[in-house]
Design an enzyme around this catalytic site. Sequence first.
Site, PDB file in Angstrom:
ATOM      1  N   GLU A 101     -10.138 -10.873 -10.525  1.00  0.00           N
ATOM      2  CA  GLU A 101      -8.852 -10.842  -9.819  1.00  0.00           C
ATOM      3  C   GLU A 101      -8.527 -12.184  -9.165  1.00  0.00           C
ATOM      4  O   GLU A 101      -7.520 -12.313  -8.465  1.00  0.00           O
ATOM      5  CB  GLU A 101      -8.847  -9.727  -8.770  1.00  0.00           C
ATOM      6  CG  GLU A 101     -10.015  -9.775  -7.810  1.00  0.00           C
ATOM      7  CD  GLU A 101     -10.088  -8.554  -6.913  1.00  0.00           C
ATOM      8  OE1 GLU A 101      -9.051  -7.895  -6.714  1.00  0.00           O
ATOM      9  OE2 GLU A 101     -11.187  -8.265  -6.397  1.00  0.00           O
ATOM     10  N   HIS A 130       0.815  -1.216   0.000  1.00  0.00           N
ATOM     11  CA  HIS A 130       0.000   0.000   0.000  1.00  0.00           C
ATOM     12  C   HIS A 130       0.845   1.260   0.000  1.00  0.00           C
ATOM     13  O   HIS A 130       0.506   2.261  -0.633  1.00  0.00           O
ATOM     14  CB  HIS A 130      -0.949  -0.001   1.206  1.00  0.00           C
ATOM     15  CG  HIS A 130      -2.141  -0.858   0.991  1.00  0.00           C
ATOM     16  ND1 HIS A 130      -2.773  -1.544   1.996  1.00  0.00           N
ATOM     17  CD2 HIS A 130      -2.817  -1.176  -0.140  1.00  0.00           C
ATOM     18  CE1 HIS A 130      -3.779  -2.231   1.503  1.00  0.00           C
ATOM     19  NE2 HIS A 130      -3.822  -2.028   0.220  1.00  0.00           N
ATOM     20  N   ASP A 158      -3.927  -8.402  -7.634  1.00  0.00           N
ATOM     21  CA  ASP A 158      -4.239  -9.689  -7.012  1.00  0.00           C
ATOM     22  C   ASP A 158      -4.208 -10.830  -8.015  1.00  0.00           C
ATOM     23  O   ASP A 158      -3.771 -11.939  -7.694  1.00  0.00           O
ATOM     24  CB  ASP A 158      -5.606  -9.636  -6.329  1.00  0.00           C
ATOM     25  CG  ASP A 158      -5.501  -9.129  -4.895  1.00  0.00           C
ATOM     26  OD1 ASP A 158      -4.455  -9.351  -4.268  1.00  0.00           O
ATOM     27  OD2 ASP A 158      -6.464  -8.512  -4.418  1.00  0.00           O
ATOM     28  N   CYS A 190      -7.741  -2.019 -14.021  1.00  0.00           N
ATOM     29  CA  CYS A 190      -7.596  -1.005 -12.977  1.00  0.00           C
ATOM     30  C   CYS A 190      -6.458  -1.306 -12.012  1.00  0.00           C
ATOM     31  O   CYS A 190      -6.286  -0.613 -11.018  1.00  0.00           O
ATOM     32  CB  CYS A 190      -8.898  -0.829 -12.200  1.00  0.00           C
ATOM     33  SG  CYS A 190      -9.420  -2.301 -11.311  1.00  0.00           S
TER      34      CYS A 190
END
Length: 754
Positions: free
Chosen positions: A602, A361, A626, A673
């Site tokens: 994903e 992150h 993912d 995305c």
Amino acid sequence: MLDLLRRVVQEVNGAADFYEALSIIVTRVKGALDIDVCSIYLKSPRSERLVLMASEGLRQESVGQVEMEVSEGLVGLVASRAEPINLENASEHPRFRYFPETGEERFLSFLGVPIIQQRKLLGVLVVQHHKARRFDNEHVSFLITLAAQLSGAITHAEFTDEIASETPMVSHVNVEAIGVAGAPGVAIGRAVVAYRLADLDSIPDREAPGVEEELARFAMAVNATREEIEGLKARTQALLPAEEGALFDAYLLLLGDSLVHRTETRIRTGQWAPGALRDTVRESVRVFEDMEDAYLRERGADIRDLGRRILSHLLPAEDAEGDFPEGGILVGEDLTASHLAEVPIERLGAIVSARGSGSSHIAILARALNVPAVMGVSDLPVSRLEDRELLVDGYRGRLYVNPGPELRAEFMRLVREERELEDGLRTLALQPAATRDGRPVPVMANSGLLADIRPSLQSGAEGVGLYRTEVPFIIRDRFPGEEEQVEIYRQILASFDPMPVTLRTLDVGGDKALPYFPVREDNPFLGWRGIRITLDHPEIFLPQLRAMLKASVEHHNLQILFPMISTLEELKESLILLNRAREELLDEGLPVPMPKVGVMIEVPAAVYIVEALARRVDFLSIGTNDLVQYLLAVDRNNARVANLYDTLHPSSIRALELIAEGARRTGKPVSVCGEMAADPAAIILLLGMGMDSLSVSVSAIPRVKWVIRSFTTDRAEALLAQCRLLENPEQIRSLLNNALVQAGLGGLVRAGKN
């Protein structure tokens, strides 16, 4: 043996310098085993020769003097084979080489094991005995285990010494540390170490602003700690038996002259008080942990606790942040969003984290902020980097400490080129994204905060391809109510109207935890997360769906995206709840339109049922972060395997093609995305596959548009066809990078070639 292993590794990790770390190893191993000699040979980074760097049992004057090629001697044989060699009589082996300066002719038996760190040979650990005998399996197993455990500690200690002291094996400029690319870009600046209050191990080295002032500050902290302990003793006197209350007396004794005097001595050498305290506590802890008596060994924990108490008085919260320099490089063991929150972003030059990967992150945030980042520099001696000049290469995942003039000049050139590139792309960002043959490929923004709205609009975003609704949940200390969510969603829909806004339903679990809704699992990425949680908790899911629909009453640009779908049943249950939420609102008199609904692909299982999923929804969205992680069985947040995570792996490309083909057959649009959509090389392939739109962080939008506007569909399809014939990611990236350079986009890959 396990206890000895633990103690040796702890001592080595706490060693003051490289040579002390090596001395600890040879001393402890010789003392614990029935042997005459323990030696460490390390591979010199300059000459590639093996050098005797430490020994207990050989003549000390030979340390640092004896060298050999990897192709000679028994030590060289261990190194070249990368496996243990166990000999009853070493002198009879044809590879035996005699070094008279060591005095080793007295020792017949020989056992050598390689020291390897991440497939790289560091050196050889050797034990010898005067009697002719083969070492037993226990000795061999112990040394193999010890070498494996110590490899990281030795690398850490060697790197620390490279940076901070006089070591004959290494140079002191252009010290290179290898991590993984976190966010593109290059930067030059001074390191600022992010440390946690009362955490001794994270305290960086720092010069004292004034010795007398530091001594006074330390004295005040000691007195405050003493008063604190005496207060605890007084408050608990009536509650605890006398023998338990004596613990506080022991603390007061530990806080005696020795601990104070040794810390003050270090302060007088110029070290600031927290760093001097850190080193004194480490030294004291090692003394206790070396004791045979188990009770006394445990007193090391008391010393640590005492050190943390003193430190808490040395570092009050208002002094912890300090002044962040212009262009400063934030460095930490495991940087998080909270560390970023304490830094003035406009001054931040780059980010370096000892842990994490390019998909952590903090790396995603760095890309959103357009700040270069290097992640997963696992052997980084963080506490030694304070105020050191660093060069950060976010393209290749490289960090350079103490750069020389030539390297510094080269990086300054790259920094200037980066700025010129950014300035040149500002106008392009506001133009529509279309290939050179006129095919529109809208570029939308990934977002998660209302603060992103204005930058997204200014960057030329053609909508929001992914709004992470979990962010408002994460930053609160409770679940946000339905009306709170309505207000958030209404603002983002209104800001982009009539452009589409895709709201992803709550996606927590895995590496995204809610502090008030903890999910603790042994394998969280394969556990209870995403749609699995919300379907199990309709009392959380339904209010969110109602809030989204309410927000769309005045603005008809809402799209809803379901994450982590792996079965048709999950999609059907999600659609049932969405229809139920809409019917409830219609019953309440709200004219709620039915939004477009999509599925996030994903999970590998979804790839193989993509047509069945597509027939039941309006669009597909590929979450490459993912998806690639699951396809390659690589935890993208684990620095040890982060180098295996590659979105250009042939299997990843084939999976994306299957999704695009399935979407095409059902006539449904598909977007990408994940972070792959911002990778210039990967964008070419996505264009060739016929992806309908891309969604990226705000800072990446201009570069993504530049790539799209530089290629025709035919050219992208041709490059995709060439990539199908290649067998590894390196070949694929090389081919695509060359195509970028030929198209005049060398600025997007240039820094990665230096």
